[in-house]
Design an enzyme around this catalytic site. Sequence first.
Site, mmCIF file in Angstrom:
data_model
loop_
_atom_site.group_PDB
_atom_site.id
_atom_site.type_symbol
_atom_site.label_atom_id
_atom_site.label_comp_id
_atom_site.label_asym_id
_atom_site.label_seq_id
_atom_site.Cartn_x
_atom_site.Cartn_y
_atom_site.Cartn_z
ATOM 1 C CG ASP A 63 1.728 4.027 14.915
ATOM 2 O OD1 ASP A 63 2.551 4.533 14.103
ATOM 3 O OD2 ASP A 63 1.007 3.064 14.613
ATOM 4 C CG ASP A 67 -1.278 4.675 3.229
ATOM 5 O OD1 ASP A 67 -1.984 4.180 2.322
ATOM 6 O OD2 ASP A 67 -1.129 4.124 4.340
ATOM 7 C CG ASP A 108 -1.813 -1.208 1.299
ATOM 8 O OD1 ASP A 108 -2.506 -1.474 0.302
ATOM 9 O OD2 ASP A 108 -1.801 -1.887 2.338
#
Length: 456
Positions: free
Chosen positions: A154, A78, A76
Amino acid sequence: MPFGNPVSPTGIATINSPVATPFTLRVIPRDQHTISRKDISPNALRVLYRLREAGFGAYLVGGAVRDLLVGGRPKDFDVATDATPEQVKQLFRNCRLIGRRFRLAHVVFGREIIEVATFRANSDDGSGDREVENGMLVRDNVYGSIEDDAVRRDFSCNALYYAIEDFSVRDYTGGFEDVLARRMKLIGDPEQRYREDPVRMLRAVRLAAKLKFDIEPATAAPIPRLAGLLDEAAPARLFEEVLKLFLSGHGVASFEGLERHGLLPALFPESAAALKSNRSGALRRFVVEGLRSTDARVANDEPVSPAFLFALLLWPAFCRALIALQRQGLAPEEAQRRAADRVTLHQLTTIALPRRFSLPMQEIWLLQSRFASRQRKRVLRTLTHPRFRAAFDFLVLRQVASSEHEADIAFWREAQQQSGHELESALDAAHAEGMEDEAPRRRRRRRRRSGTAAGE
C-alpha cells in the site's frame, strides 16, 4: 534462490511494474541506516536464517522496518519470502497456514507469532487465485518476485526490505526517503488503490497519527470523495480498524485525522452529525478529552475497554437521539432506553459492535442519570452496579463539557471512600436534615393560608 533483477555495483537497478514504471531499486548499506539486529525479535531472526539456509530469499518487511528506521519499537515482525506457504510449513514444525483471501504462514514461538508471506504478484495469472469484485481485491494468492511484491504494497514506507545476509535495506518505491521525510505516500494511483481496498484510507490516517507522518497531498486528495466506499467494507473489519485507530495510544491524533479527511461521517454518521450541530463545541471537547485519557492509559500500560471507547464515540449520537425523543413527550427513563437502542442499532449497520461491548456501553450511558439521585437505596444499588466505575469515570469526563456535574462528582467520589455503614449513616443524616429544612416551609405555608381565612 536469487531474487529479481541483478543489482549493479552502485546498488541501483531499474525494474518495471504494473502499478507504475519504472521503479529504481536502491540498496541502503548498513552504515547508512539505523537498523540493528539487536532490536529485531530473536524469533524473527531464526525464521530469516532458516529460510536463507534452505536456499530461499527472506527479508524483514513492512512496519517493523519502517518503525525501526524512525526509532520505534515494533510489536510485530513480518517476513517476506519467495518460499510458498507449503514450503515454509515444511521447514518449521511450529508453523500453521491461515487465510483464504491472503494465504499466510504463521510460525509460532509461544506467545509470539512471526507472520511469513510469500511474495505476491500484482497481476492475474489466470489461475483464479486473484479476484477483483467491483474494483475491490477479494482474493490475492498469485505469487511473484520481490519487485512485484514491493509495488503491490500500500504505502511506500511499508515496502522496505531488510536483508539479513548483508544487513542492507532494499527500497523499490522510494520508501526510504519518504520515511526520512516522515511522509505517507501510496504506491501507484491513489484512487485505484483506495478502490481496491477502501480500508487503506483508514490505514493512512492511523499510520500518520501513529508515526507523526504527513499524508502526501496526492495520497490525501481522493479520501473525502471516496469515504463512502467504506460502506462496502465488512463491518467486522471496520470494528477491528476502529480499535487500532483509538486503542493504540494515538486516539486524539486519529480522531483529528478522521475529521480532517472527511472520514468521521463514514464511520460514525450520527455522532458526526451531532458534533456538527453542537455549536458550543462541548461534545467535541468531551470526546477529545476522553480519547486523551485513553491515550494516557495506553502509555501507562493500563487496561482500556472497547465498551468505554464506543460509549465515548457514540455519546454525541446518544445525546442527540435523547433530546429528539424527549421532545416527543417520552418519559426520561423510557427516552434514555430508546435512544440507547436506536443509536446502537443504527451504528451496527456500519461497524459490527459485539454485544459483549454494546451492552456495557449502554449501561454506562443509562447510569449517568442515576448520579443525580441521593435516595439511600438507589445510591447503594448504583455503587454495587458492575459498570459503576466505568460510568463514574465517564461522568468525570463529562465535566469537561459542562460544569454542572461538579457536585455529583464530589458526592460519588466521597461515597466510594466510605464504608457501607458510614455511607448509610451519612445518607440517613442528609435525608433527616432535608426533612427538617422542609418542615418550616410547610408550616409557614399553613400559617399563611389560615391567616387569609381569618381575614375573610
